[in-house]
Motif scaffolding. Structure first.
Motif, PDB file in Angstrom:
ATOM      1  N   MET A   1     -11.573 -64.917 -16.987  1.00  0.00           N
ATOM      2  CA  MET A   1     -11.049 -63.591 -16.841  1.00  0.00           C
ATOM      3  C   MET A   1     -11.455 -62.751 -18.053  1.00  0.00           C
ATOM      4  N   GLU A   2     -11.921 -61.554 -17.790  1.00  0.00           N
ATOM      5  CA  GLU A   2     -12.333 -60.672 -18.875  1.00  0.00           C
ATOM      6  C   GLU A   2     -11.251 -59.649 -19.176  1.00  0.00           C
ATOM      7  N   PHE A   3     -11.007 -59.431 -20.448  1.00  0.00           N
ATOM      8  CA  PHE A   3     -10.001 -58.474 -20.898  1.00  0.00           C
ATOM      9  C   PHE A   3     -10.679 -57.341 -21.643  1.00  0.00           C
ATOM     10  N   PRO A   4     -10.117 -56.152 -21.671  1.00  0.00           N
ATOM     11  CA  PRO A   4      -8.857 -55.822 -21.003  1.00  0.00           C
ATOM     12  C   PRO A   4      -9.052 -55.631 -19.504  1.00  0.00           C
ATOM     13  N   ILE A   5      -7.968 -55.859 -18.787  1.00  0.00           N
ATOM     14  CA  ILE A   5      -7.932 -55.536 -17.368  1.00  0.00           C
ATOM     15  C   ILE A   5      -7.496 -54.077 -17.287  1.00  0.00           C
ATOM     16  N   VAL A   6      -8.239 -53.269 -16.556  1.00  0.00           N
ATOM     17  CA  VAL A   6      -7.994 -51.826 -16.503  1.00  0.00           C
ATOM     18  C   VAL A   6      -7.550 -51.433 -15.095  1.00  0.00           C
ATOM     19  N   LEU A   7      -6.518 -50.608 -15.044  1.00  0.00           N
ATOM     20  CA  LEU A   7      -5.929 -50.164 -13.788  1.00  0.00           C
ATOM     21  C   LEU A   7      -5.589 -48.685 -13.917  1.00  0.00           C
ATOM     22  N   THR A   8      -5.886 -47.913 -12.883  1.00  0.00           N
ATOM     23  CA  THR A   8      -5.491 -46.507 -12.873  1.00  0.00           C
ATOM     24  C   THR A   8      -4.261 -46.352 -11.989  1.00  0.00           C
ATOM     25  N   HIS A   9      -3.269 -45.671 -12.535  1.00  0.00           N
ATOM     26  CA  HIS A   9      -2.017 -45.395 -11.807  1.00  0.00           C
ATOM     27  C   HIS A   9      -1.707 -43.914 -11.981  1.00  0.00           C
ATOM     28  N   ASN A  10      -1.676 -43.188 -10.876  1.00  0.00           N
ATOM     29  CA  ASN A  10      -1.508 -41.730 -10.929  1.00  0.00           C
ATOM     30  C   ASN A  10      -2.523 -41.162 -11.920  1.00  0.00           C
ATOM     31  N   ASN A  11      -2.108 -40.493 -12.957  1.00  0.00           N
ATOM     32  CA  ASN A  11      -3.062 -39.900 -13.902  1.00  0.00           C
ATOM     33  C   ASN A  11      -3.169 -40.668 -15.208  1.00  0.00           C
ATOM     34  N   ILE A  12      -2.760 -41.925 -15.200  1.00  0.00           N
ATOM     35  CA  ILE A  12      -2.860 -42.712 -16.433  1.00  0.00           C
ATOM     36  C   ILE A  12      -3.721 -43.951 -16.218  1.00  0.00           C
ATOM     37  N   VAL A  13      -4.308 -44.398 -17.305  1.00  0.00           N
ATOM     38  CA  VAL A  13      -5.121 -45.609 -17.300  1.00  0.00           C
ATOM     39  C   VAL A  13      -4.341 -46.678 -18.055  1.00  0.00           C
ATOM     40  N   LEU A  14      -4.111 -47.802 -17.401  1.00  0.00           N
ATOM     41  CA  LEU A  14      -3.388 -48.918 -18.008  1.00  0.00           C
ATOM     42  C   LEU A  14      -4.381 -49.990 -18.413  1.00  0.00           C
ATOM     43  N   LYS A  15      -4.139 -50.568 -19.578  1.00  0.00           N
ATOM     44  CA  LYS A  15      -4.983 -51.673 -20.043  1.00  0.00           C
ATOM     45  C   LYS A  15      -4.099 -52.855 -20.396  1.00  0.00           C
ATOM     46  N   LEU A  16      -4.414 -53.986 -19.775  1.00  0.00           N
ATOM     47  CA  LEU A  16      -3.744 -55.247 -20.073  1.00  0.00           C
ATOM     48  C   LEU A  16      -4.666 -56.044 -20.972  1.00  0.00           C
ATOM     49  N   PHE A  17      -4.198 -56.321 -22.185  1.00  0.00           N
ATOM     50  CA  PHE A  17      -4.988 -57.079 -23.146  1.00  0.00           C
ATOM     51  C   PHE A  17      -4.587 -58.552 -23.094  1.00  0.00           C
ATOM     52  N   ASN A  18      -5.462 -59.407 -23.570  1.00  0.00           N
ATOM     53  CA  ASN A  18      -5.236 -60.846 -23.541  1.00  0.00           C
ATOM     54  C   ASN A  18      -4.063 -61.206 -24.448  1.00  0.00           C
ATOM     55  N   TRP A  19      -3.003 -61.729 -23.857  1.00  0.00           N
ATOM     56  CA  TRP A  19      -1.802 -62.102 -24.603  1.00  0.00           C
ATOM     57  C   TRP A  19      -2.078 -63.189 -25.627  1.00  0.00           C
ATOM     58  N   MET A  20      -3.141 -63.953 -25.431  1.00  0.00           N
ATOM     59  CA  MET A  20      -3.461 -65.036 -26.369  1.00  0.00           C
ATOM     60  C   MET A  20      -4.059 -64.501 -27.671  1.00  0.00           C
ATOM     61  N   ASP A  21      -4.394 -63.221 -27.719  1.00  0.00           N
ATOM     62  CA  ASP A  21      -4.915 -62.606 -28.941  1.00  0.00           C
ATOM     63  C   ASP A  21      -3.791 -62.133 -29.864  1.00  0.00           C
ATOM     64  N   TYR A  22      -2.549 -62.303 -29.456  1.00  0.00           N
ATOM     65  CA  TYR A  22      -1.389 -61.862 -30.228  1.00  0.00           C
ATOM     66  C   TYR A  22      -0.735 -63.060 -30.912  1.00  0.00           C
ATOM     67  N   PRO A  23       0.002 -62.832 -32.006  1.00  0.00           N
ATOM     68  CA  PRO A  23       0.700 -63.958 -32.670  1.00  0.00           C
ATOM     69  C   PRO A  23       1.645 -64.642 -31.684  1.00  0.00           C
ATOM     70  N   SER A  24       1.664 -65.961 -31.693  1.00  0.00           N
ATOM     71  CA  SER A  24       2.467 -66.720 -30.731  1.00  0.00           C
ATOM     72  C   SER A  24       3.954 -66.723 -31.069  1.00  0.00           C
ATOM     73  N   TRP A  25       4.327 -66.298 -32.231  1.00  0.00           N
ATOM     74  CA  TRP A  25       5.726 -66.345 -32.659  1.00  0.00           C
ATOM     75  C   TRP A  25       6.496 -65.057 -32.385  1.00  0.00           C
ATOM     76  N   LYS A  26       5.819 -64.066 -31.782  1.00  0.00           N
ATOM     77  CA  LYS A  26       6.546 -62.847 -31.429  1.00  0.00           C
ATOM     78  C   LYS A  26       6.020 -62.303 -30.098  1.00  0.00           C
ATOM     79  N   ALA A  27       6.799 -61.403 -29.522  1.00  0.00           N
ATOM     80  CA  ALA A  27       6.443 -60.830 -28.220  1.00  0.00           C
ATOM     81  C   ALA A  27       5.093 -60.121 -28.293  1.00  0.00           C
ATOM     82  N   ALA A  28       4.311 -60.303 -27.247  1.00  0.00           N
ATOM     83  CA  ALA A  28       3.020 -59.613 -27.144  1.00  0.00           C
ATOM     84  C   ALA A  28       3.217 -58.389 -26.264  1.00  0.00           C
TER      85      ALA A  28
END
Length: 92
Positions: A1-28
Motif C-alpha cells: 500500500m502506498e501512502f498517503p492515501i488521498v480522498l476528496t470529500h466535498n471541497n476538501i482533500v483528505l490525506k491518510l498517512f502511514n500510521w507506522m511512521d509515527y511514534p508507537s507510544w502515542k496516538a497517531a
C-alpha cells in the motif's frame, strides 16, 4: 500500500498517512485535511483509548460523511469542518 492515501470529500482533500511512521507510544493523528489550494485545514482528532493503537487505517466518504476507521476497530464519523470525532461505532 502506498501512502498517503488521498480522498476528496466535498471541497476538501483528505490525506491518510502511514500510521507506522509515527511514534508507537502515542496516538497517531495521521489524517489531515487540505483545501483545493493545498492549505492545511485540520489534523484529525485522536479517538483515545490505548495510545499505541490509536491510529487510523482507512478513510472514506459515504453518504456525505467522512468515515475514518481506527485500528481499535471503530468506524468514526469525522466533522469535515474541524476534524473532530462526531461519533464512533465499534465494528468488531
Amino acid at each position: 500500500m502506498e501512502f498517503p492515501i488521498v480522498l476528496t470529500h466535498n471541497n476538501i482533500v483528505l490525506k491518510l498517512f502511514n500510521w507506522m511512521d509515527y511514534p508507537s507510544w502515542k496516538a497517531a493523528r495521521n489524517v489531515e485535511a487540505f483545501d483545493k489550494e493545498g492549505n492545511k485545514l485540520w489534523t484529525i482528532e485522536s479517538l483515545g483509548g490505548i495510545s499505541s493503537t490509536d491510529c487510523y487505517t482507512n478513510i472514506s466518504s459515504k453518504n456525505g460523511e467522512i468515515h475514518a476507521f481506527n485500528f481499535q476497530c471503530y468506524d468514526c464519523i469525522i466533522d469535515e469542518n474541524n476534524g473532530k470525532v462526531i461519533s464512533s461505532a465499534f465494528t468488531k
